[in-house]
Design a protein around this motif. Structure first.
Motif, mmCIF file in Angstrom:
data_model
loop_
_atom_site.group_PDB
_atom_site.id
_atom_site.type_symbol
_atom_site.label_atom_id
_atom_site.label_comp_id
_atom_site.label_asym_id
_atom_site.label_seq_id
_atom_site.Cartn_x
_atom_site.Cartn_y
_atom_site.Cartn_z
ATOM 1 N N HIS A 104 0.802 -1.231 0.000
ATOM 2 C CA HIS A 104 0.000 0.000 0.000
ATOM 3 C C HIS A 104 0.835 1.282 0.000
ATOM 4 C CE1 HIS A 104 0.704 -0.411 4.344
ATOM 5 N NE2 HIS A 104 0.546 0.907 4.372
ATOM 6 N N GLN B 220 -2.342 1.707 -4.689
ATOM 7 C CA GLN B 220 -3.608 1.646 -3.959
ATOM 8 C C GLN B 220 -4.008 0.182 -3.775
ATOM 9 O OE1 GLN B 220 -6.893 3.681 -5.795
ATOM 10 N NE2 GLN B 220 -8.381 2.637 -4.512
ATOM 11 N N VAL B 221 -4.413 -0.151 -2.560
ATOM 12 C CA VAL B 221 -4.870 -1.491 -2.217
ATOM 13 C C VAL B 221 -6.366 -1.408 -1.915
ATOM 14 C CG1 VAL B 221 -4.717 -3.271 -0.423
ATOM 15 C CG2 VAL B 221 -2.636 -2.282 -1.378
#
Length: 182
Positions: free
Chosen positions: A139, A143-144
């Motif tokens: 992350h 973006q996770v």
């Protein structure tokens, strides 16, 4: 209903998360009816990460140039990305080398000071990927969409995360059984 295009990725880690995934045992047969495995170190022999992946579980931290290149490609080509296991979520054990500042002291310690028969620094461009100065969790680079902690996450936890995704729903990540680290 169309099958979900499913992938798993293994970065800097021990493969324990993938081994736990394989512990899904008979449920893997049910899963195979609902997904097309389009990329995985344990489920396919595909060398290039494909376009239009629906769900990807990413194991491991980002420790070298090869990891960085792959994770950027994975994010670009994946709709829903899961940070899979403690190394992906926190950088965990691979990040222990962050205590030794920079890549040069790490390489010297591992390959020269602790080398036994023919101590030498690895220098095979295109074969041995360059280390990044710092190991980072997923992350911090991309973006996770979901975090699935555990070292490794148990097979029941993996199944509980996958089942809603197969229905097009986001898993509910609450309670000790879904959020416990370690």
């Amino acid at each position: 209903m169309d099958k979900i295009r499913f992938a798993t990725v293994w970065l800097a880690g021990c493969s324990g998360c993938h081994m736990s995934f394989l512990d899904l045992d008979e449920w893997l047969i049910d899963l195979a009816e609902k997904v097309d495995v389009v990329y995985s170190p344990v489920g396919s022999d595909i060398k290039e990460y494909p376009e239009n992946v629906d769900v990807c579980f990413v194991e491991g931290a980002i420790a070298n140039e090869e990891n960085l290149e792959l994770i950027l490609k994975v994010r670009e080509r994946t709709k829903f990305l899961v940070s899979f296991g403690d190394c992906a979520v926190t950088a965990n054990v691979p990040a222990m080398r962050n205590m030794i500042k920079g890549t040069d002291p790490v390489l010297r310690r591992c390959y020269l000071e602790l080398g036994d028969i023919t101590p030498q620094l690895p220098n095979f461009p295109g074969i041995v990927p360059e280390l990044l100065d710092k190991v980072r969790p997923v992350h911090e680079v991309i973006q996770v969409d979901m975090f699935l902690p555990g070292c490794p996450p148990s097979a029941p936890r993996i199944q509980a995360a996958l089942e809603p995704l197969l229905r097009g729903e986001k898993p509910v990540m609450e309670g000790r059984e879904m959020l416990k680290f370690g």
